[in-house]
Design a protein around this motif. Structure first.
Motif, PDB file in Angstrom:
ATOM      1  N   THR A 122      -3.866   3.739   7.498  1.00 22.62           N
ATOM      2  CA  THR A 122      -5.068   2.933   7.725  1.00 22.62           C
ATOM      3  C   THR A 122      -6.257   3.819   8.097  1.00 22.62           C
ATOM      4  OG1 THR A 122      -4.386   2.444  10.004  1.00 22.62           O
ATOM      5  CG2 THR A 122      -3.843   0.809   8.318  1.00 22.62           C
ATOM      6  N   ASP A 123      -6.028   4.897   8.840  1.00 23.35           N
ATOM      7  CA  ASP A 123      -7.108   5.827   9.189  1.00 23.35           C
ATOM      8  C   ASP A 123      -7.695   6.491   7.942  1.00 23.35           C
ATOM      9  OD1 ASP A 123      -6.812   5.233  11.876  1.00 23.35           O
ATOM     10  OD2 ASP A 123      -5.773   7.114  12.370  1.00 23.35           O
ATOM     11  N   LEU A 124      -6.880   6.645   6.906  1.00 29.45           N
ATOM     12  CA  LEU A 124      -7.342   7.241   5.647  1.00 29.45           C
ATOM     13  C   LEU A 124      -8.028   6.220   4.739  1.00 29.45           C
ATOM     14  CD1 LEU A 124      -4.314   9.558   4.919  1.00 29.45           C
ATOM     15  CD2 LEU A 124      -6.667  10.299   5.287  1.00 29.45           C
ATOM     16  N   GLY A 125      -8.049   4.966   5.167  1.00 27.41           N
ATOM     17  CA  GLY A 125      -8.758   3.944   4.404  1.00 27.41           C
ATOM     18  C   GLY A 125      -7.901   3.042   3.552  1.00 27.41           C
ATOM     19  N   TYR A 126      -6.588   3.166   3.632  1.00 20.63           N
ATOM     20  CA  TYR A 126      -5.745   2.249   2.868  1.00 20.63           C
ATOM     21  C   TYR A 126      -5.825   0.863   3.488  1.00 20.63           C
ATOM     22  CZ  TYR A 126      -3.990   6.182   0.237  1.00 20.63           C
ATOM     23  OH  TYR A 126      -3.902   7.273  -0.585  1.00 20.63           O
ATOM     24  N   THR A 163      -2.877  -4.320   1.244  1.00 23.87           N
ATOM     25  CA  THR A 163      -1.807  -3.814   0.384  1.00 23.87           C
ATOM     26  C   THR A 163      -0.452  -3.793   1.083  1.00 23.87           C
ATOM     27  OG1 THR A 163      -2.210  -1.502   1.001  1.00 23.87           O
ATOM     28  CG2 THR A 163      -3.437  -2.372  -0.909  1.00 23.87           C
ATOM     29  N   ALA A 164      -0.447  -3.979   2.400  1.00 23.72           N
ATOM     30  CA  ALA A 164       0.800  -3.952   3.170  1.00 23.72           C
ATOM     31  C   ALA A 164       1.590  -5.245   2.959  1.00 23.72           C
ATOM     32  CB  ALA A 164       0.496  -3.768   4.654  1.00 23.72           C
ATOM     33  N   ASP A 165       2.883  -5.157   3.100  1.00 22.05           N
ATOM     34  CA  ASP A 165       3.723  -6.349   2.972  1.00 22.05           C
ATOM     35  C   ASP A 165       4.364  -6.758   4.297  1.00 22.05           C
ATOM     36  OD1 ASP A 165       5.271  -4.033   2.862  1.00 22.05           O
ATOM     37  OD2 ASP A 165       6.729  -4.858   1.460  1.00 22.05           O
ATOM     38  N   LEU A 166       4.175  -5.942   5.324  1.00 24.45           N
ATOM     39  CA  LEU A 166       4.731  -6.219   6.646  1.00 24.45           C
ATOM     40  C   LEU A 166       3.651  -5.980   7.701  1.00 24.45           C
ATOM     41  CD1 LEU A 166       8.056  -4.269   6.093  1.00 24.45           C
ATOM     42  CD2 LEU A 166       7.815  -6.748   6.099  1.00 24.45           C
ATOM     43  N   ILE A 167       3.949  -6.340   8.939  1.00 21.86           N
ATOM     44  CA  ILE A 167       2.987  -6.108  10.007  1.00 21.86           C
ATOM     45  C   ILE A 167       3.712  -5.844  11.311  1.00 21.86           C
ATOM     46  CG2 ILE A 167       2.731  -8.560  10.603  1.00 21.86           C
ATOM     47  CD1 ILE A 167      -0.337  -7.844  10.967  1.00 21.86           C
ATOM     48  N   LEU A 199       3.078   0.775  -5.201  1.00 17.45           N
ATOM     49  CA  LEU A 199       1.667   1.142  -5.128  1.00 17.45           C
ATOM     50  C   LEU A 199       1.363   2.546  -5.664  1.00 17.45           C
ATOM     51  CD1 LEU A 199       0.757  -0.271  -1.607  1.00 17.45           C
ATOM     52  CD2 LEU A 199      -0.021  -1.151  -3.823  1.00 17.45           C
ATOM     53  N   LEU A 200       2.378   3.402  -5.769  1.00 18.26           N
ATOM     54  CA  LEU A 200       2.138   4.754  -6.290  1.00 18.26           C
ATOM     55  C   LEU A 200       1.638   4.681  -7.727  1.00 18.26           C
ATOM     56  CD1 LEU A 200       5.196   6.874  -5.117  1.00 18.26           C
ATOM     57  CD2 LEU A 200       2.798   7.303  -4.568  1.00 18.26           C
ATOM     58  N   PRO A 201       0.597   5.438  -8.049  1.00 21.56           N
ATOM     59  CA  PRO A 201       0.173   5.463  -9.450  1.00 21.56           C
ATOM     60  C   PRO A 201       1.252   6.113 -10.313  1.00 21.56           C
ATOM     61  CG  PRO A 201      -1.083   7.046  -8.151  1.00 21.56           C
ATOM     62  CD  PRO A 201      -0.229   6.287  -7.197  1.00 21.56           C
ATOM     63  N   GLU A 202       1.479   5.532 -11.478  1.00 19.72           N
ATOM     64  CA  GLU A 202       2.502   6.062 -12.383  1.00 19.72           C
ATOM     65  C   GLU A 202       2.109   7.413 -12.950  1.00 19.72           C
ATOM     66  OE1 GLU A 202       3.843   3.279 -15.349  1.00 19.72           O
ATOM     67  OE2 GLU A 202       3.539   1.615 -13.964  1.00 19.72           O
ATOM     68  N   LYS A 243      -7.670   1.005  -5.665  1.00 18.44           N
ATOM     69  CA  LYS A 243      -8.444  -0.211  -5.899  1.00 18.44           C
ATOM     70  C   LYS A 243      -7.476  -1.356  -6.181  1.00 18.44           C
ATOM     71  CE  LYS A 243     -12.312   2.085  -5.981  1.00 18.44           C
ATOM     72  NZ  LYS A 243     -13.228   2.057  -4.884  1.00 18.44           N
ATOM     73  N   VAL A 244      -7.733  -2.494  -5.575  1.00 19.55           N
ATOM     74  CA  VAL A 244      -6.906  -3.671  -5.823  1.00 19.55           C
ATOM     75  C   VAL A 244      -7.796  -4.758  -6.400  1.00 19.55           C
ATOM     76  CG1 VAL A 244      -5.458  -5.451  -4.763  1.00 19.55           C
ATOM     77  CG2 VAL A 244      -5.388  -3.128  -3.893  1.00 19.55           C
ATOM     78  N   ASP A 245      -7.367  -5.370  -7.488  1.00 18.10           N
ATOM     79  CA  ASP A 245      -8.079  -6.529  -8.016  1.00 18.10           C
ATOM     80  C   ASP A 245      -7.059  -7.595  -8.384  1.00 18.10           C
ATOM     81  OD1 ASP A 245      -7.040  -6.067 -10.600  1.00 18.10           O
ATOM     82  OD2 ASP A 245      -8.754  -4.859 -11.169  1.00 18.10           O
ATOM     83  N   GLU A 246      -7.525  -8.676  -8.965  1.00 15.96           N
ATOM     84  CA  GLU A 246      -6.640  -9.797  -9.266  1.00 15.96           C
ATOM     85  C   GLU A 246      -5.567  -9.447 -10.278  1.00 15.96           C
ATOM     86  OE1 GLU A 246      -9.039 -12.996 -10.597  1.00 15.96           O
ATOM     87  OE2 GLU A 246     -10.216 -13.077  -8.772  1.00 15.96           O
TER      88      GLU A 246
END
Length: 147
Positions: free
Chosen positions: A19-23, A27-31, A70-73, A136-139
């Motif tokens: 989160t400090d790096l700006g993610y 995008t997280a699935d847990l908390i 989430l890792l780019p292929e 980047k996240v979009d629909e």
């Protein structure tokens, strides 16, 4: 939270680092949720956060499966923008490491062997952020762009 490490979910330290790096927490699935009167965090499904008011500390967490997703292929690196020439670095990972390399094994990133795959993936996301790859996240899709 018990002291036994969970190798399939980011630790609170790893989550803070991301989160400090700006993610984005989106995008997280847990908390992780920490009551105001407790020292430790408790791990919940992300949708449960709405049951806790702002007196609780909330920190996003990512499962190993979500991070892999989430890792780019591949990473597309432009060699010459005028000629539109580029090199593709494909994602490769094994039990303890992550690498981006070409078909000819030219490497742009290698995590090196870590204690767990989760550690290697977190280090990969750190490297991506530190080197200008912004998520980047979009629909419709997720993608990484070099900035």
């Amino acid at each position: 939270m018990n002291d036994k490490p969970n190798y399939s979910v980011t630790s609170t330290e790893q989550s803070k680092r991301l989160t400090d790096l700006g993610y984005s927490a989106e995008t997280a699935d847990l908390i992780y949720i920490k009551p105001p009167y407790f020292k430790g965090y408790h791990l919940f499904k992300k949708e449960w956060a709405k049951n806790y008011d702002d007196s609780y500390t909330k920190l996003p967490a990512w499962s190993l499966a979500r991070l892999i997703d989430l890792l780019p292929e591949y990473l597309d690196v432009a060699l010459d923008e005028m000629a539109e020439d580029c090199v593709f670095y494909d994602l490769r990972f094994d039990k303890y490491s992550v690498t981006y390399a070409t078909a000819e094994n030219k490497t742009i990133f290698a995590s090196g062997d870590k204690h767990t795959l989760l550690e290697a993936i977190v280090d990969t996301f750190v490297w991506l952020a530190e080197n200008g790859w912004k998520f980047k996240v979009d629909e419709n899709a997720s993608m990484y762009l070099k900035t």
